[in-house]
Scaffold this active site. Structure first.
Site, PDB file in Angstrom:
ATOM      1  N   ASP A  85      47.072  66.122  86.796  1.00  0.00           N
ATOM      2  CA  ASP A  85      47.099  65.737  88.216  1.00  0.00           C
ATOM      3  C   ASP A  85      46.715  66.908  89.119  1.00  0.00           C
ATOM      4  OD1 ASP A  85      47.523  63.908  90.280  1.00  0.00           O
ATOM      5  OD2 ASP A  85      49.598  64.547  90.564  1.00  0.00           O
ATOM      6  N   ARG A 132      43.465  67.162  95.489  1.00  0.00           N
ATOM      7  CA  ARG A 132      43.983  68.191  96.398  1.00  0.00           C
ATOM      8  C   ARG A 132      43.292  69.527  96.158  1.00  0.00           C
ATOM      9  NH1 ARG A 132      49.791  67.652  94.687  1.00  0.00           N
ATOM     10  NH2 ARG A 132      48.801  66.356  93.100  1.00  0.00           N
ATOM     11  N   ARG A 178      37.034  64.786  97.055  1.00  0.00           N
ATOM     12  CA  ARG A 178      37.956  64.665  95.919  1.00  0.00           C
ATOM     13  C   ARG A 178      37.247  64.652  94.559  1.00  0.00           C
ATOM     14  NH1 ARG A 178      42.897  62.875  96.201  1.00  0.00           N
ATOM     15  NH2 ARG A 178      42.556  61.719  94.276  1.00  0.00           N
ATOM     16  N   HIS A 206      37.504  66.167  90.309  1.00  0.00           N
ATOM     17  CA  HIS A 206      37.454  65.476  89.008  1.00  0.00           C
ATOM     18  C   HIS A 206      36.394  66.109  88.099  1.00  0.00           C
ATOM     19  CE1 HIS A 206      40.248  62.639  90.541  1.00  0.00           C
ATOM     20  NE2 HIS A 206      39.403  61.949  91.281  1.00  0.00           N
ATOM     21  N   THR A 217      46.768  52.491  85.364  1.00  0.00           N
ATOM     22  CA  THR A 217      46.535  51.100  85.825  1.00  0.00           C
ATOM     23  C   THR A 217      46.573  51.065  87.358  1.00  0.00           C
ATOM     24  OG1 THR A 217      48.892  50.719  85.336  1.00  0.00           O
ATOM     25  CG2 THR A 217      47.329  49.814  83.782  1.00  0.00           C
ATOM     26  N   LEU A 223      43.954  67.164  64.712  1.00  0.00           N
ATOM     27  CA  LEU A 223      44.662  66.790  65.934  1.00  0.00           C
ATOM     28  C   LEU A 223      44.431  65.308  66.290  1.00  0.00           C
ATOM     29  CD1 LEU A 223      46.118  67.844  68.620  1.00  0.00           C
ATOM     30  CD2 LEU A 223      43.799  68.042  69.553  1.00  0.00           C
ATOM     31  N   ARG A 282      53.262  68.017  83.538  1.00  0.00           N
ATOM     32  CA  ARG A 282      52.506  67.449  84.661  1.00  0.00           C
ATOM     33  C   ARG A 282      52.011  68.600  85.522  1.00  0.00           C
ATOM     34  NH1 ARG A 282      53.186  62.095  88.146  1.00  0.00           N
ATOM     35  NH2 ARG A 282      51.472  62.452  89.588  1.00  0.00           N
ATOM     36  N   GLU A 284      60.955  67.090  76.452  1.00  0.00           N
ATOM     37  CA  GLU A 284      61.185  68.186  77.390  1.00  0.00           C
ATOM     38  C   GLU A 284      60.137  68.054  78.490  1.00  0.00           C
ATOM     39  OE1 GLU A 284      63.612  70.467  77.306  1.00  0.00           O
ATOM     40  OE2 GLU A 284      64.389  69.386  75.567  1.00  0.00           O
TER      41      GLU A 284
HETATM   42  C1  IPE Z   1      44.399  63.355  88.859  1.00  0.00           C
HETATM   43  O1  IPE Z   1      44.100  63.920  90.075  1.00  0.00           O
HETATM   44  C2  IPE Z   1      43.294  62.486  88.315  1.00  0.00           C
HETATM   45  C3  IPE Z   1      43.560  61.058  88.441  1.00  0.00           C
HETATM   46  C4  IPE Z   1      44.659  60.517  88.852  1.00  0.00           C
HETATM   47  C5  IPE Z   1      42.497  60.169  88.057  1.00  0.00           C
HETATM   48  P1  IPE Z   1      44.263  63.136  91.440  1.00  0.00           P
HETATM   49  O2  IPE Z   1      42.985  62.419  91.732  1.00  0.00           O
HETATM   50  O3  IPE Z   1      45.463  62.266  91.454  1.00  0.00           O
HETATM   51  O4  IPE Z   1      44.433  64.343  92.449  1.00  0.00           O
HETATM   52  P2  IPE Z   1      45.532  64.486  93.584  1.00  0.00           P
HETATM   53  O5  IPE Z   1      46.869  64.250  92.941  1.00  0.00           O
HETATM   54  O6  IPE Z   1      45.212  63.456  94.625  1.00  0.00           O
HETATM   55  O7  IPE Z   1      45.372  65.887  94.058  1.00  0.00           O
HETATM   56  C1  IPE Z   2      48.964  60.022  87.621  1.00  0.00           C
HETATM   57  O1  IPE Z   2      48.516  60.650  88.775  1.00  0.00           O
HETATM   58  C2  IPE Z   2      47.805  59.458  86.858  1.00  0.00           C
HETATM   59  C3  IPE Z   2      46.892  60.421  86.275  1.00  0.00           C
HETATM   60  C4  IPE Z   2      46.966  61.715  86.342  1.00  0.00           C
HETATM   61  C5  IPE Z   2      45.815  59.850  85.528  1.00  0.00           C
HETATM   62  P1  IPE Z   2      48.511  59.903  90.193  1.00  0.00           P
HETATM   63  O2  IPE Z   2      47.940  60.862  91.164  1.00  0.00           O
HETATM   64  O3  IPE Z   2      47.822  58.586  90.055  1.00  0.00           O
HETATM   65  O4  IPE Z   2      50.056  59.646  90.435  1.00  0.00           O
HETATM   66  P2  IPE Z   2      50.860  59.444  91.789  1.00  0.00           P
HETATM   67  O5  IPE Z   2      50.140  58.375  92.566  1.00  0.00           O
HETATM   68  O6  IPE Z   2      50.842  60.747  92.510  1.00  0.00           O
HETATM   69  O7  IPE Z   2      52.224  59.062  91.339  1.00  0.00           O
HETATM   70 MG    MG Z   3      47.399  62.609  91.886  1.00  0.00          MG
END
Ligand code: IPE
Ligand code: IPE
Ligand code: MG
Length: 247
Positions: A13, A17, A26, A30, A59, A124, A176, A195
């Site tokens: 995650d 940001r 954004r 990715h 999802t 793995l 996370r 953990e």
């Molecule tokens: C994680 O990064 C990737 C996916 C959820 C697909 P985010 O796209 O959620 O990035 P933030 O959390 O908005 O920074």
């Molecule tokens: C969780 O991240 C999903 C992935 C990293 C693929 P999100 O960015 O979707 O989660 P929330 O919305 O902050 O809970």
């Molecule tokens: Mg996110």
């Protein structure tokens, strides 16, 4: 393995940001984030971890703008093309779990091919969770069981056996990145005694060395699984323990 951590799961995650902080859209996050995946797969392999499960698209992520979803699809496709040789060379057993029906046909074909090619590898176990949600996975498992065994009571072993990749088992360590402290519908059954490690590092900045540091430090934690530490009560004088009366 000396660190005792067999199954690591990661919520990757913080991409959006990370990019916005750099005044970029954004999806740039990715793109940068997808480059980190190979380093972490390699690091897990180096550490002798048996299973690595990565949350790539939930999802609930379907609610994002279609342009962002499209970029995530194409990054998965590119990852498969780019990493195929390395996964084969390292005997990585690769699977995608989740509902991939809405992915483009050519990506589905690539996934099926790679899964088939790596099925019998004993390196793995790498799992990509794409269009994945733990509630969906559990419902799917229960419904599959009921269809095969009408009227029979479901046991824990039955449910576990019908999860999307049962052989990876329980999660020992859930990481996370990105600073949020929640599990966002990821592997809810499998993390019962995992953990947890929440790092503020956003996924595009996550490195193999931070990953290794986390595994190292978490391996020193005492896991009790509801039991007692071997040292519990050890230093108390016996009479004091025996004189406690429960009302
Ligand atoms: C994680 O990064 C990737 C996916 C959820 C697909 P985010 O796209 O959620 O990035 P933030 O959390 O908005 O920074
Ligand atoms: C969780 O991240 C999903 C992935 C990293 C693929 P999100 O960015 O979707 O989660 P929330 O919305 O902050 O809970
Ligand atoms: Mg996110």
């Amino acid at each position: 393995m000396s660190h005792g951590i067999k199954h690591v799961a990661i919520i990757m995650d913080g991409n959006g940001r990370w990019a916005n902080q750099r005044l970029r859209p954004r999806v740039w996050g990715h793109v940068r984030g997808s480059a980190v995946v190979s380093d972490i797969v390699q690091a897990a392999d180096d550490l002798g971890v048996e299973a690595l499960t990565l949350y790539a698209f939930s999802t609930e992520n379907w609610s994002r703008p279609s342009e962002e979803v499209g970029v995530l699809f194409s990054l998965l496709h590119k990852f498969l093309l780019r990493e195929r040789r390395r996964l084969l060379a390292n005997k990585v057993s690769f699977r995608v779990i989740g509902n991939v029906s809405r992915l483009p046909q050519e990506t589905k074909t690539l996934i099926a091919k790679l899964e088939e090619e790596t099925r019998d590898f004993n390196g793995l176990k790498l799992t990509f969770c794409f269009s994945y949600g733990a509630r969906m996975e559990m419902l799917h498992a229960v419904n599959k069981f009921i269809a095969k065994n009408p009227g029979k009571e479901l046991t824990e072993a039955d449910l576990e056996g019908h999860l999307m990749r049962p052989e990876t088992g329980n999660v020992d360590l859930l990481i996370r990145t990105g600073g949020e402290q929640r599990v966002s519908n990821f592997l809810l059954w499998q993390i019962a005694y995992a953990e947890l490690c929440f790092t503020p590092t956003k996924w595009p900045d996550f490195t193999a060395s931070e990953f290794k540091r986390i595994v190292e430090s978490v391996s020193k934690r005492e896991r009790r699984f509801g039991g007692l530490s071997p040292t519990a009560d050890k230093n108390l004088p016996r009479p004091e323990v025996q004189s406690i009366h429960v009302q």
